[in-house]
Design a protein around this motif. Structure first.
Motif, PDB file in Angstrom:
ATOM      1  N   SER A   1     -12.025 -30.430 -52.040  1.00 31.20           N
ATOM      2  CA  SER A   1     -12.710 -29.318 -52.729  1.00 31.20           C
ATOM      3  C   SER A   1     -14.174 -29.332 -52.731  1.00 31.20           C
ATOM      4  O   SER A   1     -14.664 -30.338 -53.284  1.00 31.20           O
ATOM      5  N   LYS A   2     -15.108 -28.331 -52.619  1.00 32.52           N
ATOM      6  CA  LYS A   2     -16.388 -28.556 -52.753  1.00 32.52           C
ATOM      7  C   LYS A   2     -16.835 -27.563 -54.087  1.00 32.52           C
ATOM      8  O   LYS A   2     -17.948 -27.691 -54.535  1.00 32.52           O
ATOM      9  N   LEU A   3     -15.885 -26.541 -54.444  1.00 37.14           N
ATOM     10  CA  LEU A   3     -16.179 -25.786 -55.652  1.00 37.14           C
ATOM     11  C   LEU A   3     -14.844 -25.580 -56.545  1.00 37.14           C
ATOM     12  O   LEU A   3     -13.885 -25.463 -55.919  1.00 37.14           O
ATOM     13  N   TRP A   4     -15.141 -25.331 -57.489  1.00 40.11           N
ATOM     14  CA  TRP A   4     -13.999 -24.912 -58.530  1.00 40.11           C
ATOM     15  C   TRP A   4     -14.325 -23.466 -59.147  1.00 40.11           C
ATOM     16  O   TRP A   4     -15.641 -23.337 -59.425  1.00 40.11           O
ATOM     17  N   THR A   5     -13.610 -22.560 -59.123  1.00 36.62           N
ATOM     18  CA  THR A   5     -13.619 -21.119 -59.818  1.00 36.62           C
ATOM     19  C   THR A   5     -12.827 -21.008 -61.109  1.00 36.62           C
ATOM     20  O   THR A   5     -11.585 -21.698 -61.027  1.00 36.62           O
ATOM     21  N   ARG A   6     -13.377 -20.409 -62.083  1.00 34.75           N
ATOM     22  CA  ARG A   6     -12.464 -20.216 -63.247  1.00 34.75           C
ATOM     23  C   ARG A   6     -12.693 -18.592 -63.566  1.00 34.75           C
ATOM     24  O   ARG A   6     -13.623 -18.051 -63.336  1.00 34.75           O
ATOM     25  N   THR A   7     -11.369 -18.053 -64.069  1.00 31.39           N
ATOM     26  CA  THR A   7     -11.485 -16.723 -64.627  1.00 31.39           C
ATOM     27  C   THR A   7     -11.692 -16.579 -65.946  1.00 31.39           C
ATOM     28  O   THR A   7     -11.343 -17.639 -66.929  1.00 31.39           O
ATOM     29  N   LYS A   8     -11.733 -15.588 -66.885  1.00 31.41           N
ATOM     30  CA  LYS A   8     -11.852 -15.309 -68.236  1.00 31.41           C
ATOM     31  C   LYS A   8     -10.375 -15.901 -68.848  1.00 31.41           C
ATOM     32  O   LYS A   8     -10.507 -16.302 -69.843  1.00 31.41           O
ATOM     33  N   SER A   9      -9.370 -15.925 -68.167  1.00 27.25           N
ATOM     34  CA  SER A   9      -8.146 -16.305 -68.635  1.00 27.25           C
ATOM     35  C   SER A   9      -8.068 -18.067 -68.628  1.00 27.25           C
ATOM     36  O   SER A   9      -7.139 -18.257 -69.680  1.00 27.25           O
ATOM     37  N   GLY A  10      -8.983 -18.649 -68.059  1.00 22.13           N
ATOM     38  CA  GLY A  10      -8.904 -19.985 -67.954  1.00 22.13           C
ATOM     39  C   GLY A  10      -8.063 -20.426 -66.860  1.00 22.13           C
ATOM     40  O   GLY A  10      -8.102 -21.553 -66.564  1.00 22.13           O
ATOM     41  N   ALA A  11      -7.799 -19.663 -65.971  1.00 21.73           N
ATOM     42  CA  ALA A  11      -7.137 -20.150 -64.826  1.00 21.73           C
ATOM     43  C   ALA A  11      -8.073 -20.814 -63.723  1.00 21.73           C
ATOM     44  O   ALA A  11      -9.393 -20.480 -63.752  1.00 21.73           O
ATOM     45  N   ILE A  12      -7.711 -21.921 -62.975  1.00 23.17           N
ATOM     46  CA  ILE A  12      -8.894 -22.845 -62.376  1.00 23.17           C
ATOM     47  C   ILE A  12      -8.194 -22.906 -60.835  1.00 23.17           C
ATOM     48  O   ILE A  12      -7.092 -22.874 -60.723  1.00 23.17           O
ATOM     49  N   GLU A  13      -9.178 -22.728 -59.960  1.00 23.23           N
ATOM     50  CA  GLU A  13      -8.948 -22.888 -58.471  1.00 23.23           C
ATOM     51  C   GLU A  13      -9.697 -23.983 -57.764  1.00 23.23           C
ATOM     52  O   GLU A  13     -10.874 -23.691 -57.886  1.00 23.23           O
ATOM     53  N   PRO A  14      -9.371 -24.730 -57.033  1.00 22.23           N
ATOM     54  CA  PRO A  14     -10.179 -25.358 -55.993  1.00 22.23           C
ATOM     55  C   PRO A  14     -10.375 -24.495 -54.562  1.00 22.23           C
ATOM     56  O   PRO A  14      -9.267 -23.715 -54.248  1.00 22.23           O
ATOM     57  N   VAL A  15     -11.729 -24.582 -54.418  1.00 29.19           N
ATOM     58  CA  VAL A  15     -11.909 -23.984 -53.097  1.00 29.19           C
ATOM     59  C   VAL A  15     -12.114 -24.902 -52.089  1.00 29.19           C
ATOM     60  O   VAL A  15     -13.026 -25.830 -52.132  1.00 29.19           O
ATOM     61  N   TRP A  16     -11.232 -24.923 -50.991  1.00 27.56           N
ATOM     62  CA  TRP A  16     -11.506 -26.003 -49.876  1.00 27.56           C
ATOM     63  C   TRP A  16     -12.315 -25.628 -48.831  1.00 27.56           C
ATOM     64  O   TRP A  16     -12.514 -24.413 -48.416  1.00 27.56           O
ATOM     65  N   ASP A  17     -13.068 -26.589 -48.257  1.00 24.63           N
ATOM     66  CA  ASP A  17     -13.684 -26.297 -47.210  1.00 24.63           C
ATOM     67  C   ASP A  17     -13.109 -26.630 -45.913  1.00 24.63           C
ATOM     68  O   ASP A  17     -13.788 -26.482 -44.823  1.00 24.63           O
ATOM     69  N   SER A  18     -11.899 -27.021 -45.900  1.00 24.89           N
ATOM     70  CA  SER A  18     -11.142 -27.528 -44.836  1.00 24.89           C
ATOM     71  C   SER A  18      -9.600 -27.567 -45.185  1.00 24.89           C
ATOM     72  O   SER A  18      -9.219 -27.191 -46.399  1.00 24.89           O
TER      73      SER A  18
ATOM     74  N   GLY B   1     -10.027 -37.854 -64.729  1.00 30.65           N
ATOM     75  CA  GLY B   1     -11.416 -37.755 -64.121  1.00 30.65           C
ATOM     76  C   GLY B   1     -11.746 -36.916 -62.981  1.00 30.65           C
ATOM     77  O   GLY B   1     -12.763 -36.334 -62.738  1.00 30.65           O
ATOM     78  N   TRP B   2     -10.734 -36.178 -62.303  1.00 30.71           N
ATOM     79  CA  TRP B   2     -10.795 -35.276 -61.503  1.00 30.71           C
ATOM     80  C   TRP B   2     -10.857 -33.718 -62.023  1.00 30.71           C
ATOM     81  O   TRP B   2     -11.320 -32.769 -61.392  1.00 30.71           O
ATOM     82  N   TRP B   3     -10.645 -33.477 -63.349  1.00 28.61           N
ATOM     83  CA  TRP B   3     -10.476 -32.290 -63.968  1.00 28.61           C
ATOM     84  C   TRP B   3     -12.053 -31.702 -63.848  1.00 28.61           C
ATOM     85  O   TRP B   3     -12.988 -32.083 -64.185  1.00 28.61           O
ATOM     86  N   PRO B   4     -11.942 -30.416 -63.453  1.00 30.11           N
ATOM     87  CA  PRO B   4     -13.098 -29.741 -63.189  1.00 30.11           C
ATOM     88  C   PRO B   4     -13.930 -29.582 -64.336  1.00 30.11           C
ATOM     89  O   PRO B   4     -13.416 -28.734 -65.306  1.00 30.11           O
ATOM     90  N   LYS B   5     -15.145 -29.904 -64.528  1.00 32.14           N
ATOM     91  CA  LYS B   5     -15.883 -29.658 -65.670  1.00 32.14           C
ATOM     92  C   LYS B   5     -16.968 -28.518 -65.488  1.00 32.14           C
ATOM     93  O   LYS B   5     -17.500 -27.824 -66.394  1.00 32.14           O
ATOM     94  N   GLU B   6     -17.386 -28.585 -64.360  1.00 29.16           N
ATOM     95  CA  GLU B   6     -18.409 -27.755 -63.920  1.00 29.16           C
ATOM     96  C   GLU B   6     -17.679 -26.793 -62.900  1.00 29.16           C
ATOM     97  O   GLU B   6     -17.389 -27.049 -61.632  1.00 29.16           O
ATOM     98  N   VAL B   7     -17.544 -25.406 -63.382  1.00 24.82           N
ATOM     99  CA  VAL B   7     -16.964 -24.360 -62.491  1.00 24.82           C
ATOM    100  C   VAL B   7     -17.822 -23.362 -62.260  1.00 24.82           C
ATOM    101  O   VAL B   7     -18.465 -22.912 -63.401  1.00 24.82           O
ATOM    102  N   GLU B   8     -17.582 -22.258 -61.154  1.00 22.32           N
ATOM    103  CA  GLU B   8     -18.257 -21.115 -61.369  1.00 22.32           C
ATOM    104  C   GLU B   8     -17.320 -20.072 -61.717  1.00 22.32           C
ATOM    105  O   GLU B   8     -16.004 -20.073 -61.277  1.00 22.32           O
ATOM    106  N   SER B   9     -17.759 -19.191 -62.597  1.00 24.83           N
ATOM    107  CA  SER B   9     -16.805 -18.136 -63.116  1.00 24.83           C
ATOM    108  C   SER B   9     -16.664 -16.996 -62.192  1.00 24.83           C
ATOM    109  O   SER B   9     -17.722 -16.844 -61.321  1.00 24.83           O
ATOM    110  N   VAL B  10     -15.636 -16.485 -61.947  1.00 28.94           N
ATOM    111  CA  VAL B  10     -15.260 -15.147 -61.217  1.00 28.94           C
ATOM    112  C   VAL B  10     -14.756 -14.319 -61.791  1.00 28.94           C
ATOM    113  O   VAL B  10     -13.907 -14.281 -62.958  1.00 28.94           O
TER     114      VAL B  10
END
Length: 358
Positions: free
Chosen positions: A125-142, A349-358
């Motif tokens: 994953s190159k990017l993580w996204t998070r919503t107001k609910s706290g849900a997190i998604e990995p964004v895959w580049d392949s 260690g893999w848990w996303p700390k910097e995420v982009e809100s959507v």
């Protein structure tokens, strides 16, 4: 809360392969097999099956070819299902209706192996996204889960390695370069990486998918078309609040430091489902700290570490030094009833700390 050094010392330092016990397989074939699974599963690799928005099975889907070289699939799941949980094969058959699909138990044909080493198969994953609910998604580049006919890459967390189906009684190709471990080695590997799996960590008909970290592990696609259980899952994603998460924890008697297992004592045995109580760590200098409400729950454990479902507000209180977690006297299974066990969680260690809100 980084991984404790005493926990890192428990992990095998060499590449390891383990045959996984209690894993069962269901074959799904036929000209409409893909369409059939698309209506039931939330992604194409790691998946939960739902009932009323709760998970009844967490499964892997292995892509195969049948005798006519047509696409077919093997659904891998935990066979140690509680007696009050619907059996998976009859549950799937109820959804066949007029679909051109054949279902059968294939557990006697294959063994499931896991293999890993420290620097292999990092998350893609190159990017993580998070919503107001706290849900997190990995964004895959392949495509993240591997290729048809090959090993299934375990993308739930960095460093988890791969899973491979091997003909019953056979051995995987990794065994020539890996040490052969035992199931407890794999359990420890999962726990240290904060990865829940199976009916102990994700209790059937009780666990919510996002509280079980299935969103962060890539098991939920919130833009996919309809599947069974989608409505409640997507509603939580958009309008709900995620109040709990599964975290790895270190278990210590309150009187021992830094780690009970380094003192030469026997491994303690803990029963899954024990309550974890949050309490005030110390009297505040001024004002007051409200008594924490609710409890956490201990899940899988091995060698003094485990997974636990914890309230996020309690975890935040612990990070600030206001709260502590404990297993109270007499609740620690076969351990000494006079021992009060401290529970120390950490974020993998893999848990996303910097995420982009959507």
């Amino acid at each position: 809360m980084p991984t404790p050094a005493s926990v890192r010392a428990l992990v095998r330092a060499t590449p390891t392969a383990v045959k996984l016990p209690n894993r069962a397989l269901i074959s799904v074939s036929g000209s409409q097999a893909a369409e059939f699974l698309n209506g039931l599963l939330s992604t194409a690799g790691l998946n939960p099956l739902f009932i009323k928005g709760r998970v009844i099975y967490d499964v892997f889907v292995h892509a195969m070819r049948d005798a006519k070289s047509q696409p077919s699939y093997l659904i891998e799941y935990d066979a140690t299902t509680p007696t009050d949980t619907p059996a998976l094969l009859p549950t799937l058959k109820r959804h066949v209706l007029r679909s051109r699909v054949r279902l059968r138990d294939a557990s006697d044909e294959f063994d499931v192996w896991a293999a890993w080493c420290h620097d292999a198969n990092a998350n893609n994953s190159k990017l993580w996204t998070r919503t107001k609910s706290g849900a997190i998604e990995p964004v895959w580049d392949s495509w993240p889960w591997g290729m048809e006919g090959e090993a299934l890459l375990d993308r739930r967390a960095d460093g988890m390695g791969l899973r491979r189906l091997v003909k019953k009684g056979g051995r995987p190709q990794e065994i020539s370069t890996h040490d052969e471990g035992v199931p407890d080695d794999y359990l420890l590997h999962r726990i240290v990486h904060g990865v829940p799996e199976g009916v102990v960590d994700i209790p059937p008909m009780q666990a919510f998918p996002m509280e079980s970290n299935l969103d962060a592990m890539g098991a939920l696609d919130f833009r996919k078309g309809c599947y069974v259980g989608q409505e409640l899952t997507v509603r939580t994603y958009h309008t709900g609040v995620i109040r709990k998460r599964i975290l790895p924890v270190l278990l210590n008697p309150s009187s021992a430091a830094p780690h009970y297992l380094n003192n030469g004592q026997p491994w303690p045995q803990f029963t899954a489902g024990l309550n974890i109580h949050a309490s005030v760590a110390h009297a505040p200098g001024e004002g007051r700290i409200a008594r924490p409400r609710g409890t956490g729950r201990l899940l899988s454990t091995v060698r003094g570490v485990g997974l636990a479902l914890l309230r996020l507000e309690h975890v935040e209180g612990l990070e600030k030094g206001n709260l502590k977690f404990e297993l109270l006297d007499g609740e620690a299974g076969a351990s000494d009833n006079d021992t009060r066990w401290l529970v120390a969680p950490w974020w993998p260690g893999w848990w996303p700390k910097e995420v982009e809100s959507v």
